[in-house]
Scaffold this active site. Structure first.
Site, PDB file in Angstrom:
ATOM      1  N   ASP A 146       0.869  -1.187   0.000  1.00 49.48           N
ATOM      2  CA  ASP A 146       0.000   0.000   0.000  1.00 49.48           C
ATOM      3  C   ASP A 146       0.894   1.222   0.000  1.00 49.48           C
ATOM      4  OD1 ASP A 146      -2.593  -1.269   0.370  1.00 49.48           O
ATOM      5  OD2 ASP A 146      -1.826  -1.809   2.359  1.00 49.48           O
ATOM      6  N   HIS A 206       1.413 -18.382  11.997  1.00 55.90           N
ATOM      7  CA  HIS A 206       2.372 -17.306  11.699  1.00 55.90           C
ATOM      8  C   HIS A 206       2.086 -16.153  12.665  1.00 55.90           C
ATOM      9  CE1 HIS A 206       5.067 -14.879   9.150  1.00 55.90           C
ATOM     10  NE2 HIS A 206       4.183 -13.899   9.261  1.00 55.90           N
TER      11      HIS A 206
HETATM   12  P1  FAD Z   1      -3.309  -8.126  -4.126  1.00 53.80           P
HETATM   13  O1  FAD Z   1      -3.373  -9.601  -3.963  1.00 53.80           O
HETATM   14  O2  FAD Z   1      -2.774  -7.573  -5.387  1.00 53.80           O
HETATM   15  O3  FAD Z   1      -4.784  -7.559  -3.850  1.00 53.80           O
HETATM   16  C1  FAD Z   1      -4.987  -6.184  -3.612  1.00 53.80           C
HETATM   17  C2  FAD Z   1      -6.421  -5.818  -3.952  1.00 53.80           C
HETATM   18  O4  FAD Z   1      -6.599  -5.851  -5.360  1.00 53.80           O
HETATM   19  C3  FAD Z   1      -7.483  -6.771  -3.383  1.00 53.80           C
HETATM   20  O5  FAD Z   1      -8.599  -6.008  -3.032  1.00 53.80           O
HETATM   21  C4  FAD Z   1      -7.804  -7.688  -4.547  1.00 53.80           C
HETATM   22  O6  FAD Z   1      -9.120  -8.211  -4.460  1.00 53.80           O
HETATM   23  C5  FAD Z   1      -7.653  -6.736  -5.714  1.00 53.80           C
HETATM   24  N1  FAD Z   1      -7.243  -7.376  -6.967  1.00 53.80           N
HETATM   25  C6  FAD Z   1      -6.227  -8.245  -7.149  1.00 53.80           C
HETATM   26  N2  FAD Z   1      -6.103  -8.582  -8.445  1.00 53.80           N
HETATM   27  C7  FAD Z   1      -7.067  -7.892  -9.116  1.00 53.80           C
HETATM   28  C8  FAD Z   1      -7.448  -7.777 -10.481  1.00 53.80           C
HETATM   29  N3  FAD Z   1      -6.818  -8.461 -11.443  1.00 53.80           N
HETATM   30  N4  FAD Z   1      -8.483  -6.969 -10.801  1.00 53.80           N
HETATM   31  C9  FAD Z   1      -9.140  -6.267  -9.835  1.00 53.80           C
HETATM   32  N5  FAD Z   1      -8.814  -6.323  -8.518  1.00 53.80           N
HETATM   33  C10 FAD Z   1      -7.800  -7.125  -8.164  1.00 53.80           C
HETATM   34  N6  FAD Z   1       2.293  -4.594   3.154  1.00 53.80           N
HETATM   35  C11 FAD Z   1       3.515  -4.032   2.983  1.00 53.80           C
HETATM   36  O7  FAD Z   1       3.597  -2.897   2.498  1.00 53.80           O
HETATM   37  N7  FAD Z   1       4.664  -4.668   3.345  1.00 53.80           N
HETATM   38  C12 FAD Z   1       4.650  -5.919   3.856  1.00 53.80           C
HETATM   39  O8  FAD Z   1       5.693  -6.483   4.166  1.00 53.80           O
HETATM   40  C13 FAD Z   1       3.376  -6.566   4.043  1.00 53.80           C
HETATM   41  N8  FAD Z   1       3.301  -7.822   4.514  1.00 53.80           N
HETATM   42  C14 FAD Z   1       2.070  -8.457   4.580  1.00 53.80           C
HETATM   43  C15 FAD Z   1       2.035  -9.791   4.970  1.00 53.80           C
HETATM   44  C16 FAD Z   1       0.814 -10.458   5.030  1.00 53.80           C
HETATM   45  C17 FAD Z   1       0.790 -11.914   5.448  1.00 53.80           C
HETATM   46  C18 FAD Z   1      -0.396  -9.770   4.725  1.00 53.80           C
HETATM   47  C19 FAD Z   1      -1.726 -10.471   4.847  1.00 53.80           C
HETATM   48  C20 FAD Z   1      -0.346  -8.442   4.333  1.00 53.80           C
HETATM   49  C21 FAD Z   1       0.886  -7.769   4.244  1.00 53.80           C
HETATM   50  N9  FAD Z   1       0.975  -6.449   3.801  1.00 53.80           N
HETATM   51  C22 FAD Z   1       2.210  -5.849   3.666  1.00 53.80           C
HETATM   52  C23 FAD Z   1      -0.231  -5.687   3.488  1.00 53.80           C
HETATM   53  C24 FAD Z   1      -0.570  -5.751   1.980  1.00 53.80           C
HETATM   54  O9  FAD Z   1       0.443  -5.153   1.224  1.00 53.80           O
HETATM   55  C25 FAD Z   1      -1.894  -5.014   1.786  1.00 53.80           C
HETATM   56  O10 FAD Z   1      -2.939  -5.733   2.374  1.00 53.80           O
HETATM   57  C26 FAD Z   1      -2.193  -4.627   0.344  1.00 53.80           C
HETATM   58  O11 FAD Z   1      -3.319  -3.733   0.374  1.00 53.80           O
HETATM   59  C27 FAD Z   1      -2.584  -5.784  -0.554  1.00 53.80           C
HETATM   60  O12 FAD Z   1      -1.522  -6.552  -0.886  1.00 53.80           O
HETATM   61  P2  FAD Z   1      -1.760  -7.971  -1.627  1.00 53.80           P
HETATM   62  O13 FAD Z   1      -0.435  -8.519  -1.915  1.00 53.80           O
HETATM   63  O14 FAD Z   1      -2.693  -8.789  -0.848  1.00 53.80           O
HETATM   64  O15 FAD Z   1      -2.461  -7.439  -2.955  1.00 53.80           O
END
Ligand code: FAD
Length: 281
Positions: free
Chosen positions: A103, A260
């Protein structure tokens, strides 16, 4: 001893910002190593803002003889920067990544060449083959920006189909949401572990703040009880320990593959939980 005795566990840290924080985290890690974590992960600030601190902490963990996972977020990044960071991680001996979108803080322009974590997972696989074991994030209570619960599940599926090996959930206090998510994942034919992320409860205000930002729901009965303790931190911690121990026991009994722990760079609460769960040798 409960039947949680043999469940594996992992622990998560964030990169400290000060020399004092670095020294404190070293001490915390030594305490948590007594739990024999499968791996320790270190978060990564979106936009690469913590890259040096993340990579330094990961290096130290590896040098301490413990498996380390680097979180890796792609928002605002270009293919070239990601490629260079992957090369650095590989040279450091890192074998496990938690691949995320991240984010951006408000005020940062969107920019970047990646929109979703699934694109990052696909890129890592294309560039590095099977060099890394890739974890992705999962949201049993639905990601706050998801268009719909179904779209969020599809987004999770896209990450798995792009090559993720395993997943770690956002924290939650409602085990039914987790079990439902696990069933949904299985119904889609996705064969990946869904490891519950566990947030110990040690402070009422901190928990409310994180949960507002991440979309993790604090059930009403937990929220009201925490509020009723006011500044009585001993009661908050005792109540939190009871609630989260019971959550972990339900998850273990229901077949969770591992736990975790979001340690917040503290050892006391995670160790207390593991003692209650019979996970301390
Ligand atoms: P995505 O899986 O890309 O999803 C993000 C949003 O986009 C979701 O609402 C999904 O439904 C939507 N989406 C996905 N693909 C599509 C598509 N093709 N079309 C339309 N919508 C779509 N944040 C950090 O900054 N640093 C960290 O180290 C960190 N570690 C984390 C570890 C864990 C275990 C978790 C659960 C979260 C962590 N986060 C971290 C937070 C995370 O970065 C946020 O929750 C972020 O908003 C979403 O990341 P994501 O990888 O889940 O994104």
């Amino acid at each position: 001893m409960s039947d949680t005795s043999r469940i594996p566990l992992s622990v998560e840290f964030f990169p400290p910002k000060t020399p004092e924080g670095v020294a404190k985290l070293r001490a915390v890690r030594q305490q948590l190593y007594a739990l024999k974590p499968e791996f320790c992960s270190v978060t990564f600030g979106a936009g690469g803002s913590t890259q040096e601190g993340t990579f330094n902490a990961v290096s130290e963990i590896l040098a301490e003889g413990v498996s380390a996972a680097s979180h890796f977020s792609c928002i605002g990044a270009t293919r070239d920067t990601v490629r260079a960071q992957l090369a650095t991680l590989k040279a450091m001996g890192v074998k496990r990544l938690v691949a995320l979108r991240g984010d951006l803080p408000s005020g940062y322009g969107a920019g970047g060449e990646f929109h979703y974590a699934s694109e990052l997972v696909a890129f890592i696989r294309a560039e590095t083959g099977d060099d890394f074991f890739i974890e992705v994030a999962a949201y049993p209570e639905i990601h706050p920006q998801a268009r719909s619960p179904e779209a969020d599940l599809q987004a999770f599926a896209a990450k798995v189909k792009a090559g993720a090996n395993s997943s770690i959930t956002q924290y939650f206090y409602n085990p039914d949401a987790y079990f439902r998510f696990v069933d949904d994942v299985a119904a889609m034919g996705l064969n990946v572990p869904v490891v519950p992320g566990i947030m110990p409860i040690t402070s009422s205000t901190q928990l409310m703040r994180f949960s507002d930002a991440s979309g993790a729901e604090i059930p009403r009965w937990i929220r009201l009880r925490l509020q009723s303790f006011g500044d009585d931190t001993a009661s908050i911690k005792a109540f939190g320990l009871d609630v989260v121990t019971s959550l972990c026991e339900q998850l273990r009994a229901g077949g969770a593959p591992s736990l975790h722990f979001y340690t917040m760079n503290q050892s006391v609460a995670t160790i207390a939980l593991c003692e209650r769960l019979g996970l301390v040798a």
